[in-house]
Design an enzyme around this catalytic site. Structure first.
Site, short mmCIF file in Angstrom:
data_model
loop_
_atom_site.label_atom_id
_atom_site.label_comp_id
_atom_site.label_asym_id
_atom_site.label_seq_id
_atom_site.Cartn_x
_atom_site.Cartn_y
_atom_site.Cartn_z
N LYS A 258 0.84 -1.20 0.00
CA LYS A 258 0.00 0.00 0.00
C LYS A 258 0.88 1.25 0.00
CE LYS A 258 -3.98 -1.74 2.62
NZ LYS A 258 -4.99 -1.61 1.56
N ARG A 332 -10.26 -11.44 1.34
CA ARG A 332 -11.09 -12.49 0.72
C ARG A 332 -10.38 -13.83 0.75
NH1 ARG A 332 -11.36 -9.15 -4.83
NH2 ARG A 332 -11.16 -7.46 -3.33
N1 BES Z 1 -8.22 -3.70 3.91
C1 BES Z 1 -8.34 -3.28 2.58
C2 BES Z 1 -9.64 -2.51 2.28
C3 BES Z 1 -9.82 -1.19 2.94
C4 BES Z 1 -9.46 -0.04 2.28
C5 BES Z 1 -10.42 -1.09 4.16
C6 BES Z 1 -9.67 1.19 2.89
C7 BES Z 1 -10.62 0.13 4.77
C8 BES Z 1 -10.26 1.28 4.12
C9 BES Z 1 -8.31 -4.47 1.63
O1 BES Z 1 -7.56 -5.56 2.05
C10 BES Z 1 -7.73 -3.98 0.34
O2 BES Z 1 -6.64 -3.50 0.36
N2 BES Z 1 -8.48 -4.13 -0.74
C11 BES Z 1 -8.04 -3.67 -2.01
C12 BES Z 1 -8.60 -4.61 -3.04
C13 BES Z 1 -8.06 -4.37 -4.43
C14 BES Z 1 -6.59 -4.73 -4.48
C15 BES Z 1 -8.85 -5.20 -5.41
C16 BES Z 1 -8.58 -2.26 -2.24
O3 BES Z 1 -9.69 -1.96 -1.83
O4 BES Z 1 -7.84 -1.45 -2.81
ZN ZN Z 2 -5.49 -5.40 1.58
#
Ligand code: BES
Ligand code: ZN
Ligand code: ZN
Length: 484
Positions: A258, A332
């Site tokens: 991230k 997931r």
């Molecule tokens: N934990 C995150 C989602 C999230 C984002 C929660 C912001 C709370 C606030 C999740 O694991 C994630 O990073 N999801 C990705 C999925 C993508 C790579 C398809 C996302 O939402 O960017």
């Molecule tokens: Zn994530």
């Protein structure tokens, strides 16, 4: 804080200070003793407006109408106005609406939620002189309510709010101190409650169960993973309801790292699992007539030489193979193995909760939980109950075209969609792939990514964790039990 119901008239109750809600901007009500002063200082009685008149020891709070969430917000605002004063005891009248004692519950809930502060890491602890809230059953519109009903509503409001505040403490705890092992310890504590049991499973169990997807996410973390299984089982339960929670005690994104600004707040990626703990606690205290399971997948998503990689193909517990194209879509991968395990216990209802996608926050805003599933009726049922809880939700619906975007050329399914549009629904569709035919209509996925963590305070939610998912599910369960 001690809460009490009194059948005495508001004016007969002894307390240091009184809370008076100004409903629909009506300054003429007999409980309002300072009409002139309020007019002089420009107090209009708008929703969320509050002022303390020291000479009469009254806090006035504006309230648009007698909707239950207006009452929660007003109660929390009143607390904010009182918390730094020297007053010890506070009294308030009843603000009943057409739904019996609903607003007595709402007031207590709002006051208790509004009083939450997380000071574990502050050298100077948060202190208040307030110790005692007395609610008179005397009603603003002279409606009557029995003390017994009022007491039950008070008790429920406290259970709802305390379960929520308990979850806030867990989610707010920094990732170096709240690891998967700590999550297991917390669950074990709940396991000591009457009618509750708790089993904690380590990585050997996960290997034996062939949870290759869950295990992959954990690979580069120095903290071992845990699968936690709580069961609340009262005598003669009517139904078996299983909650599954995403327990990422930290989500760095893994190799699909991230950006640093998005990483901040990712201690909150354990919010789904934490809500599961809160629901078990609340359900036990409410003595709900259901067998309720809480299943938690707890791990970190970190980075290192042993990280799972984009291009890896994982084999999940169900045998379904997964092409990894983004290690940040890890929730997931944990949930699919936990959901597969959950179905071994033959649920009548299966609900998973997760901070699953940023797309959900983009689509719905930061205040609303998405309800995703195959069964529109069930989605609508939870949506309707949530309206009575103060939590905001909305059902989202999938379609065949979105489903196709999860196709993989090398494995059975891909962990991310080929399009960035509709990301919260495609994440739900990924999970749906792991729901067996007989449970397709019994399953709901709640994406709490928006409301779980508050970046700028709203309503009665302070900055930090909100405990999203607890009140809406407890309300739903109460309504299912026909006890609401
Ligand atoms: N934990 C995150 C989602 C999230 C984002 C929660 C912001 C709370 C606030 C999740 O694991 C994630 O990073 N999801 C990705 C999925 C993508 C790579 C398809 C996302 O939402 O960017
Ligand atoms: Zn994530
Ligand atoms: Zn995550």
């Amino acid at each position: 804080m001690k809460y009490e119901i009194s059948s005495s008239a508001l004016s007969d109750i002894k307390a240091d200070v009184t809370i008076v809600l100004v409903v629909e901007k009506n300054l003429k009500h007999t409980w309002i003793k300072d009409k002139k002063i309020l007019e002089n200082i420009g107090f209009k009685g708008e929703s969320e407006e509050a002022t303390l008149v020291p000479n009469s020891s009254i806090v006035y709070v504006g309230c648009n109408n007698l909707n239950h969430d207006e009452i929660r917000i007003a109660a929390a605002k009143a607390y904010t106005h009182l918390k730094n004063t020297k007053y010890k005891s506070v009294k308030v009248g009843s603000y009943l609406n057409k739904n019996g004692a609903e607003n007595i519950k709402a007031f207590v809930e709002g006051f208790e939620l509004g009083s939450y502060a997380y000071d574990r890491y502050k050298s100077k602890k948060v202190k208040t002189s307030l110790t005692h809230l007395i609610i008179s059953t005397e009603d603003i519109n002279k409606k009557s309510i029995s003390s017994q009903k009022a007491k039950k509503a008070l008790e429920r409001g406290l259970i709802f709010a305390q379960a929520t505040n308990y979850v806030k403490d867990i989610v707010n705890t920094p990732p170096q101190d709240f690891t998967p092992l700590e999550m297991a310890k917390e669950a074990k504590k709940l396991g000591k409650l009457k009618d509750v049991t708790c089993e904690v499973y380590d990585e050997k169990f996960l290997q034996k169960e062939k949870m290759g997807s869950f295990l992959a996410v954990n690979r580069s973390s120095v903290h071992p993973p845990r699968l936690i299984h709580l069961i609340y089982k009262p005598k003669n339960p009517q139904k078996r309801v299983i909650f599954v929670g995403k327990g990422l005690t930290y989500d760095s994104g893994g190799l699909s790292l991230k950006p640093s600004t998005s990483m901040v707040t990712m201690k909150s990626d354990k919010s789904g699992a934490s809500a599961v703990l809160g629901i078990i606690k609340g359900a036990q205290e409410l003595k709900l007539p259901f067998e309720i399971h809480g299943i938690i997948g707890a791990t970190e998503n970190m980075i290192g030489g042993d990280s799972f990689k984009p291009d890896d193909v994982l084999t999940s517990r169900s045998g379904t193979t997964i092409e990894v194209r983004n290690t940040d879509a890890e929730g997931r991968l944990v949930l699919c193995d936990c959901l597969d395990y959950a179905q071994d216990f033959k649920p009548d209802l299966l609900v998973d909760m997760a901070t699953l996608t940023g797309a959900c926050v983009v689509g719905l805003g930061e205040f609303t939980t998405a309800i995703i599933g195959n069964n529109e009726k069930l989605q609508n049922e939870l949506y309707t109950s949530s309206k009575n809880s103060g939590e905001l939700t909305t059902p989202l619906h999938a379609n065949r075209y979105l489903k196709k975007t999860l196709k993989s050329s090398i494995a059975d399914i891909c962990n991310v969609s080929s399009t960035r549009y509709g990301g919260s629904i495609t994440a739900g569709l990924f999970l749906e792939r792991f729901i067996k035919d007989e449970y397709k209509d019994k399953w709901l996925h709640l994406d709490i990514a928006g409301p779980a963590y508050v970046e700028s305070e709203w309503g009665y939610n302070q900055v930090g964790a909100s405990g999203a998912g607890v009140r809406l599910n407890l309300q739903w369960l109460l309504e299912l039990a026909k006890e609401a």
